[in-house]
Design a protein around this motif. Sequence first.
Motif, PDB file in Angstrom:
ATOM      1  N   ASN A 140      15.098  49.882  42.089  1.00 19.97           N
ATOM      2  CA  ASN A 140      15.280  49.668  40.657  1.00 19.97           C
ATOM      3  C   ASN A 140      16.486  48.751  40.475  1.00 19.97           C
ATOM      4  OD1 ASN A 140      17.630  51.331  40.767  1.00 19.97           O
ATOM      5  ND2 ASN A 140      16.397  53.159  40.374  1.00 19.97           N
ATOM      6  N   LYS A 165      12.174  46.671  40.213  1.00 17.77           N
ATOM      7  CA  LYS A 165      11.593  47.466  39.129  1.00 17.77           C
ATOM      8  C   LYS A 165      12.476  47.376  37.894  1.00 17.77           C
ATOM      9  CE  LYS A 165      11.755  51.071  41.732  1.00 17.77           C
ATOM     10  NZ  LYS A 165      11.630  52.394  42.375  1.00 17.77           N
ATOM     11  N   HIS A 168      15.085  50.226  34.344  1.00 18.67           N
ATOM     12  CA  HIS A 168      16.452  50.408  33.857  1.00 18.67           C
ATOM     13  C   HIS A 168      16.919  49.234  32.987  1.00 18.67           C
ATOM     14  CE1 HIS A 168      16.426  53.484  36.986  1.00 18.67           C
ATOM     15  NE2 HIS A 168      17.531  53.981  36.458  1.00 18.67           N
ATOM     16  N   ASP A 176       8.578  44.064  35.848  1.00 20.42           N
ATOM     17  CA  ASP A 176       8.697  44.263  37.292  1.00 20.42           C
ATOM     18  C   ASP A 176       8.440  42.917  37.962  1.00 20.42           C
ATOM     19  OD1 ASP A 176       9.083  47.030  37.053  1.00 20.42           O
ATOM     20  OD2 ASP A 176       6.926  47.402  37.037  1.00 20.42           O
ATOM     21  N   GLY A 202       9.597  56.371  40.693  1.00 16.53           N
ATOM     22  CA  GLY A 202       9.795  55.517  41.861  1.00 16.53           C
ATOM     23  C   GLY A 202       9.021  55.996  43.069  1.00 16.53           C
TER      24      GLY A 202
END
Length: 253
Positions: A140, A165, A168, A176, A202
Amino acid sequence: MDRTIKRILIIAGSDSGGGAGIQADIKTVTMLGGHAMTAITALTAQNTLGVTGVMPVPAGFVIEQIDAVVSDIGVDAVKIGMIGSAEVVNAVADRLAALDTVPIVFDPVMVATSGSLLADEATIAAFGRLMDIATVVTPNLPELGVLGGSAEALAARHGCAVLAKGGHGEGVDLIDRLVTADGRSTEWTSERIETRHTHGTGCTLASAIATGLGQGRPLSEAVEKARDFVRASLLAAPGLGNGHGPMRQGLVR
């Protein structure tokens, strides 16, 4: 011999709350038509509010689990999640290096959805060895920052693809981005799903990608199908617990 069901080896920690870790991985692989096998790296006491305890599994026994299933059942793809310690990182990297034709998905787990730390500095420092043998790494945005800050730099340095990813990130859209070792990139943009029940996103994504790769899908297709699976699982979340609750992994046609 029937090889229509693909054998997915999951190397990760156990989540007693059933939302992430091995539990989410097994549900994901099973619902996507694979056979899930496990090498558990740690036991955790956790729920939707956080992690209250971690019991690492010794590196030697992690490898014993891997050897037991690979020597008998075989393996078509590997997913690596919570790894436990630098010693386990190095032992797993040594063992998986022999599986040079098997796709490997590495989710560099550092912090649980609740905010609890799941990897210390020494373990994170050793992650490079797993990235060196991975087909794709799935950090992430905070994890990407710790690992080097740039998907392009990380992909070039370790010779693997990197899926950055965007969960956040800010804004109504989630982006993404997949970057391959040669610098090519693909982006997927989706409307953000507003929910606190995101525990295991995840883990689920990485296991879904591993299953797709094990089934022979090209990487970009495996990522796209995995994203669809995660989004469907988020929308189906049962609303359990008082914190970051689990999703409901279901079959996406």
